[in-house]
Design an enzyme around this catalytic site. Structure first.
Site, PDB file in Angstrom:
ATOM      1  N   ARG A  83      -8.751  -1.314  16.744  1.00 42.02           N
ATOM      2  CA  ARG A  83      -9.106  -0.940  15.379  1.00 42.02           C
ATOM      3  C   ARG A  83     -10.133  -1.965  14.896  1.00 42.02           C
ATOM      4  NH1 ARG A  83      -4.895   0.399  10.528  1.00 42.02           N
ATOM      5  NH2 ARG A  83      -5.279  -1.762   9.965  1.00 42.02           N
TER       6      ARG A  83
ATOM      7  N   LYS B 115       0.793  -1.235   0.000  1.00 42.68           N
ATOM      8  CA  LYS B 115       0.000   0.000   0.000  1.00 42.68           C
ATOM      9  C   LYS B 115       0.823   1.282   0.000  1.00 42.68           C
ATOM     10  CE  LYS B 115      -0.769  -0.024   4.977  1.00 42.68           C
ATOM     11  NZ  LYS B 115      -1.428  -0.898   5.957  1.00 42.68           N
TER      12      LYS B 115
HETATM   13  C1  LIG Z   1      -0.753  -1.849   6.466  1.00 42.92           C
HETATM   14  C2  LIG Z   1      -1.258  -3.098   7.035  1.00 42.92           C
HETATM   15  C3  LIG Z   1      -0.376  -4.147   7.308  1.00 42.92           C
HETATM   16  C4  LIG Z   1       1.120  -4.001   7.109  1.00 42.92           C
HETATM   17  O1  LIG Z   1       1.648  -3.398   8.254  1.00 42.92           O
HETATM   18  P1  LIG Z   1       3.182  -2.976   8.354  1.00 42.92           P
HETATM   19  O2  LIG Z   1       3.309  -2.412   9.713  1.00 42.92           O
HETATM   20  O3  LIG Z   1       3.422  -1.967   7.276  1.00 42.92           O
HETATM   21  O4  LIG Z   1       3.989  -4.190   8.173  1.00 42.92           O
HETATM   22  C5  LIG Z   1      -0.896  -5.318   7.793  1.00 42.92           C
HETATM   23  N1  LIG Z   1      -2.213  -5.469   8.011  1.00 42.92           N
HETATM   24  C6  LIG Z   1      -3.101  -4.484   7.768  1.00 42.92           C
HETATM   25  C7  LIG Z   1      -4.529  -4.717   8.034  1.00 42.92           C
HETATM   26  C8  LIG Z   1      -2.641  -3.268   7.279  1.00 42.92           C
HETATM   27  O5  LIG Z   1      -3.510  -2.287   7.051  1.00 42.92           O
END
Ligand SMILES: *Cc1c(COP(=O)(O)O)cnc(C)c1O
Length: 360
Positions: free
Chosen positions: A134, A39
């Site tokens: 969350r 992302k």
């Molecule tokens: C962005 C995201 C991740 C990745 O997290 P990082 O800390 O960048 O490794 C994993 N799970 C969800 C739901 C996310 O939104």
């Protein structure tokens, strides 16, 4: 590269590949599937391909548009949508997404209905909130809710459960909260009669894996930050076996001068409504860089130069006190920064920051 504009990000695709390889080896040695979360890179297909080809078993993105783009550009999936879906995007999502993270019965039923209509096999991972506040069903009623959903599904496959930490509450992964998830898994497996996947980690969870402290039973990690930056914001560390030089920001100097450290005149608020404070340190050497809030999150800039003190950023200007630096800077010189996750996110999403991919 010579014709490029500033500010710009230099993305070293070899170092990115290196980080994915390291993380995937660690995951695979522990029987864990790696979802490479893209992302941060706003749908950049070249980056997604490198992540997928260097050890990520799946690609995850929070934005359906990015996943659709990867798919259309021939980047191998499977794809996981890491943000719980909007109802409005489901008709399109069902075409591209292979694995959904979900947190409400109503949404799963809608996925089930649409998937059945188009006869496309998709899987869902039901998110459980173990305390970070969350997404996810609260852990205390997870078994009940997920079992009820399972009984009502007609087409899609409930592949497993998952959790998120370190996002809202800043909650760290621990044996306790992972065991909470694993006991929910066990109880559900007894009711459902098949083995469930457990999507239990992001970059912050790597530490438990490194130290051999991750309880057995977690089957999937979703990793973004570690791959892109080699850092762990929630755990507050540089990850020692990864590169922190994958993404470097460059900005150009537009003014070099010496000015007093305290402004002259009556003090109001700055352009962002903040009341500035000043300490009188006498005359200071300063530079102004052509970069600001429109490009980066200035408090997340990590200067590579020694002796830089970032004084202030407005929309387009960054003022740096260079008195402590031994170097002489000239207008037109370019200076480099590493970035925090939040800062890199702004830089990747800003149309003003040019993205330059090198090596590979
Ligand atoms: C962005 C995201 C991740 C990745 O997290 P990082 O800390 O960048 O490794 C994993 N799970 C969800 C739901 C996310 O939104």
């Amino acid at each position: 590269m010579s014709s490029s504009t500033f500010p710009r990000m230099i993305i070293d695709i070899d170092l990115l590949a290196y980080n994915v390889q390291k993380i995937s080896r660690l995951c695979h040695e522990n029987g864990i599937e790696l979802v490479g979360v893209t992302k941060l890179s706003v749908g950049n297909s070249q980056i997604a391909r490198v992540i997928r080809q260097n050890g990520a078993d799946k690609l995850g993105d929070s934005r359906l548009k990015n996943i659709a783009k990867f798919s259309q550009e021939g980047i191998a999936g499977p794809y996981q949508l890491v943000r719980i879906p909007m109802l409005s995007e489901l008709p399109m999502a069902i075409k591209y997404v292979d694995e959904f993270l979900v947190s409400m019965p109503q949404v799963v039923y809608e996925i089930d209905k649409i998937a059945r209509e188009v006869q496309r096999n998709v899987e869902v991972i039901y998110m459980v909130d173990v305390g970070d506040l969350r997404e996810g069903v609260w852990f205390e009623h997870a078994v009940e809710e997920i079992y009820e959903v399972y009984k009502n599904l007609t087409f899609v496959n409930l592949k497993g459960i998952g959790t998120n930490v370190g996002c809202y509450g800043g909650v760290l992964p621990t044996k306790e909260n992972i065991n909470t998830l694993l006991s929910i898994k066990k109880e559900l497996e007894r009711l459902l009669g098949y083995e469930l996947a457990v999507s239990g980690g992001s970059t912050v969870t790597l530490k438990m894996l490194e130290e051999g402290k991750l309880p057995k039973g977690v089957t999937q990690f979703r990793i973004g930050e570690g791959i892109f930056l080699g850092t762990d914001a929630t755990g507050d560390r540089d990850i020692p076996y990864l590169s922190q030089d994958t993404v470097i920001l460059e900005a150009e100097i537009v003014e070099v001068d010496q000015k007093p450290s305290v402004p002259v005149g009556k003090i109001g608020k700055d352009a962002f409504g903040r009341t500035p404070h000043f300490e009188n340190k006498g005359m200071r050497k300063r530079i102004i860089l052509a970069i600001g809030e429109q490009d980066v999150k200035p408090d997340g800039l990590k200067p590579i130069e020694e002796g830089f003190e970032i004084l202030h950023a407005s929309s387009d200007h960054l003022i740096v006190d260079t008195t402590k630096s031994e170097k002489t800077f000239r207008v037109g010189d370019v200076v480099k920064f590493r970035m925090s996750y939040g800062c890199a996110l702004r830089a990747f999403t800003s149309p003003h920051v040019e993205k330059v991919i090198v090596n590979g």
